[in-house]
Scaffold this active site. Structure first.
Site, PDB file in Angstrom:
ATOM      1  N   HIS A 116       0.840  -1.208   0.000  1.00 11.44           N
ATOM      2  CA  HIS A 116       0.000   0.000   0.000  1.00 11.44           C
ATOM      3  C   HIS A 116       0.867   1.247   0.000  1.00 11.44           C
ATOM      4  CE1 HIS A 116       0.592  -1.690   4.095  1.00 11.44           C
ATOM      5  NE2 HIS A 116       1.052  -0.477   4.334  1.00 11.44           N
ATOM      6  N   GLN A 181      -4.313   4.137   4.076  1.00 11.22           N
ATOM      7  CA  GLN A 181      -3.296   3.330   3.382  1.00 11.22           C
ATOM      8  C   GLN A 181      -3.932   2.491   2.271  1.00 11.22           C
ATOM      9  OE1 GLN A 181      -2.197   1.742   7.264  1.00 11.22           O
ATOM     10  NE2 GLN A 181      -0.040   2.002   6.747  1.00 11.22           N
ATOM     11  N   ARG A 211      13.108  -5.689   4.349  1.00  9.63           N
ATOM     12  CA  ARG A 211      12.094  -6.388   5.130  1.00  9.63           C
ATOM     13  C   ARG A 211      10.794  -6.048   4.399  1.00  9.63           C
ATOM     14  NH1 ARG A 211       7.299  -4.626   8.007  1.00  9.63           N
ATOM     15  NH2 ARG A 211       6.990  -5.907   9.831  1.00  9.63           N
ATOM     16  N   ASP A 213       7.183  -5.685   3.800  1.00 13.37           N
ATOM     17  CA  ASP A 213       6.043  -5.488   4.683  1.00 13.37           C
ATOM     18  C   ASP A 213       4.772  -6.129   4.113  1.00 13.37           C
ATOM     19  OD1 ASP A 213       4.897  -3.934   6.980  1.00 13.37           O
ATOM     20  OD2 ASP A 213       3.745  -3.004   5.372  1.00 13.37           O
ATOM     21  N   TYR A 217      -0.809  -9.950   1.284  1.00 14.88           N
ATOM     22  CA  TYR A 217      -2.054  -9.292   0.845  1.00 14.88           C
ATOM     23  C   TYR A 217      -1.955  -8.605  -0.507  1.00 14.88           C
ATOM     24  CZ  TYR A 217      -1.822  -9.616   5.923  1.00 14.88           C
ATOM     25  OH  TYR A 217      -1.607 -10.065   7.204  1.00 14.88           O
ATOM     26  N   GLU A 255       7.580 -10.431   5.822  1.00 14.72           N
ATOM     27  CA  GLU A 255       6.650 -10.289   6.935  1.00 14.72           C
ATOM     28  C   GLU A 255       5.333 -10.929   6.508  1.00 14.72           C
ATOM     29  OE1 GLU A 255       4.038  -7.474   9.834  1.00 14.72           O
ATOM     30  OE2 GLU A 255       4.192  -7.057   7.720  1.00 14.72           O
ATOM     31  N   ASP A 321       5.583  -3.678  16.658  1.00 14.79           N
ATOM     32  CA  ASP A 321       4.126  -3.847  16.655  1.00 14.79           C
ATOM     33  C   ASP A 321       3.665  -4.460  17.969  1.00 14.79           C
ATOM     34  OD1 ASP A 321       3.573  -2.840  14.105  1.00 14.79           O
ATOM     35  OD2 ASP A 321       4.150  -4.740  13.168  1.00 14.79           O
TER      36      ASP A 321
END
Ligand code: GLC
Length: 553
Positions: A116, A181, A211, A213, A217, A255, A321
């Site tokens: 995103h 986002q 990394r 993210d 998705y 991730e 997180d």
């Protein structure tokens, strides 16, 4: 600068599969060190602290997003992929950081936010002008909210739909995270190319990988949960080929907060991601410690498939997180919340927004034991900034800000983080986590501090390839429930690791199979012979929450 690069190429770049036994350090630039007194940590501040990181022994830094951003998600809402957030410095500073890190044999990877952008990104600003705009198809739009109903909502505390209405486009746009986002549309080849271009830009600046993210998705399909889809893997393979062609020693760390069998897919046949976080093992370490029972760790290791020879897991205890509880059962989640997040403020989405030390009751031995597990189980470990000194959290701050407070360098009121009296976030002033009690300077003077224990574990781990490369096998012992006892073996080296999860001291007997030991094995830290041998069994006394790293060969 050029000469340095040549030296770097000779000393570091030629180490194949370096990530198999790297020690990572996750660092939030804003929180680390403020060099110019504006209250925000910055890149020059990180450069000033590289000697500290080198001394700690880590050899790869992972930087949270450092791009221009409205910071509604601390930089995971990128407004420009090709620049540095003005609070942090310039591209020139960034290049210097990478070069200076390399001089110290430290690699640098950064977040690549593929899924995103921020709604402030020029692509989205264009896209919202309507379907005729060439950028419209960079995002996922619909005239209704009906599509993809099987996709779960991730930011449950703030979002009630993955669709949001855009007043200008007069259409709904798709977003898996905050509504600020919007998700990029990976069915659009232009998006795919654009993000390869972004990767190339940073690789050309000299960084050692990304990394990646939120990668499950990338693609949406009706009738699926829109996670881990084959088309997503196809794109990631393309990204891997691209990275291999442009910067062969750089890595992609995934991730993907998924079950082990689903994460396994992200390694492909060794042609997709180099590394992947092992999300499910993390909460189980906390479960096992609180239950004083190795079963949760055994079960998840049992469920973890083999990975290609050129791939590696990434293990962690905490990160920026919430301690995510997505990869546990509903019952386990409730139990974890009861145990580790008794106050509602400690909970967030499906997780717990606390740091390592407070989670473990600020109990030195338990924190060290957790680190012993982190540094000896399969995978390359990541240390989250501040956890090496046992920093606390601030549950009164919103969202995940409470685990992103300024790094505590010394005992002064602003913790040596900034000369500014009003930093971006208050320093954690809650006793016993305040700078007077928890800071780097004091711990560097105390050989018994958490800082030194962490540093020693890193140093010892680095001298034994069995940790990064070796096989893993549970050992037969007299206390299989309370003690996590296992072998790590690689090319003739054999280590025996013992972790006493219980609060009682234990007289442990371990069977030493097929190996004729004539002397009790040396402890890896002290070199001292440990325990006694009786009839082919090793007898070791383990203190409550005690651990031993032993060398059998
Ligand atoms: C990842 C990041 C998290 C961020 C989210 C959306 O899960 O770790 O901090 O909010 O992606 O980008």
């Amino acid at each position: 600068m050029f000469a340095n690069n040549i030296a770097y190429n000779l000393t570091m770049q030629k180490t194949p599969l370096w990530y198999k036994d790297a020690i990572f350090y996750e660092l939030y630039i804003r929180a680390f060190n403020d060099s110019d007194g504006d209250g925000h940590g910055d890149i020059r501040g990180v450069i000033e602290k590289l000697d500290y990181l080198q001394d700690l022994g880590i050899n790869c830094i992972w930087l949270l997003p450092m791009f221009p951003s409205p910071l509604k998600d601390d930089g995971y809402d990128v407004a420009d992929f090709y620049n540095i957030h003005p609070d942090y410095g310039t591209l020139h500073d960034f290049k210097e950081l990478v070069d200076e890190a390399h001089k110290r044999s430290i690699r640098v990877i950064a977040d690549l936010v593929l899924n995103h952008t921020s709604d402030q990104h020029p692509w989205f600003q264009e896209a919202r002008k309507g379907p005729d705009n060439p950028k419209h198809d960079f995002y996922v739009w619909s005239d209704t909210q009906e599509k993809y109903q099987d996709a779960r909502i991730i930011f449950l505390d703030t979002e009630d739909s993955n669709w949001s209405w855009d007043e200008e486009a007069k259409r709904y746009f798709w977003h898996r995270f905050y509504s600020s986002q919007p998700d990029l549309n990976y069915d659009n080849p232009e998006v795919q190319e654009a993000m390869l271009h972004v990767a190339k830009f940073w690789l050309d600046l000299g960084i050692d990988g990304f990394r990646c993210d939120a990668i499950p998705y990338l693609i949406e399909r009706e009738g699926t949960n829109c996670e881990n889809l084959p088309e997503t893997h196809l794109y990631l393979k393309k990204l891997r080929r691209f990275v291999d062609e442009h910067a062969a020693d750089s890595i992609l760390l995934s991730e993907a907060n998924q079950w082990p069998e689903d994460v396994r897919e992200y390694f492909g046949d060794g042609d997709e991601m180099h590394m992947a976080f092992h999300f499910p093992v993390m909460p189980r370490l906390f479960m096992a410690m609180r239950k004083e029972d190795t079963t949760p760790i055994r079960e998840i290791i049992e469920r973890t498939p083999e990975i290609p020879q050129n791939a590696q897991w990434c293990t962690f205890l905490r990160n920026h997180d919430e301690l995510t509880l997505e990869m546990v059962t509903e019952e386990e989640r409730q139990w974890m919340w009861e145990q580790y997040a008794p106050e509602p403020r400690m909970r967030q989405n499906l997780g717990i927004r606390r740091r390592l030390a407070p989670l473990l009751d600020n109990d030195f031995n338990k924190i060290v034991l957790a680190n012993s597990l982190l540094f000896t189980l399969p995978g390359s470990p990541i240390v989250y900034y501040g956890d090496e000194i046992g920093m606390g959290d601030n549950i009164w701050l919103k969202d995940r800000d409470g685990v992103r407070t300024p790094m505590q360098w010394n005992a002064s009121p602003q913790a040596g983080f900034s000369s500014n009296a009003e930093p971006y976030s208050p320093v954690n002033n809650e006793v016993p986590y305040d700078p007077a009690h928890v800071n780097v300077e004091d711990q560097m003077r105390d050989l018994a501090s958490l800082y030194y224990v962490t540093k020693n574990m890193i140093a010892v781990r680095k001298t034994h390839r069995a940790f990064g490369w070796g096989t893993f096998e549970w050992a037969n012992s007299s206390h299989p429930t309370q003690v996590a006892a296992y072998y790590r073996r690689h090319e003739g080296e054999e280590l025996l690791i013992l972790n006493n999860l219980s609060g009682e001291s234990i007289d442990l007997w371990v069977e030493i199979p097929e190996r004729q030991l004539f002397f009790p094995p040396p402890n890896l830290f002290t070199g001292r012979a440990t325990g006694e041998l009786v009839d082919g069994r090793l007898h070791v006394k383990l203190a409550s929450h005690g651990y031993e790293w032993l060398k059998l060969t």
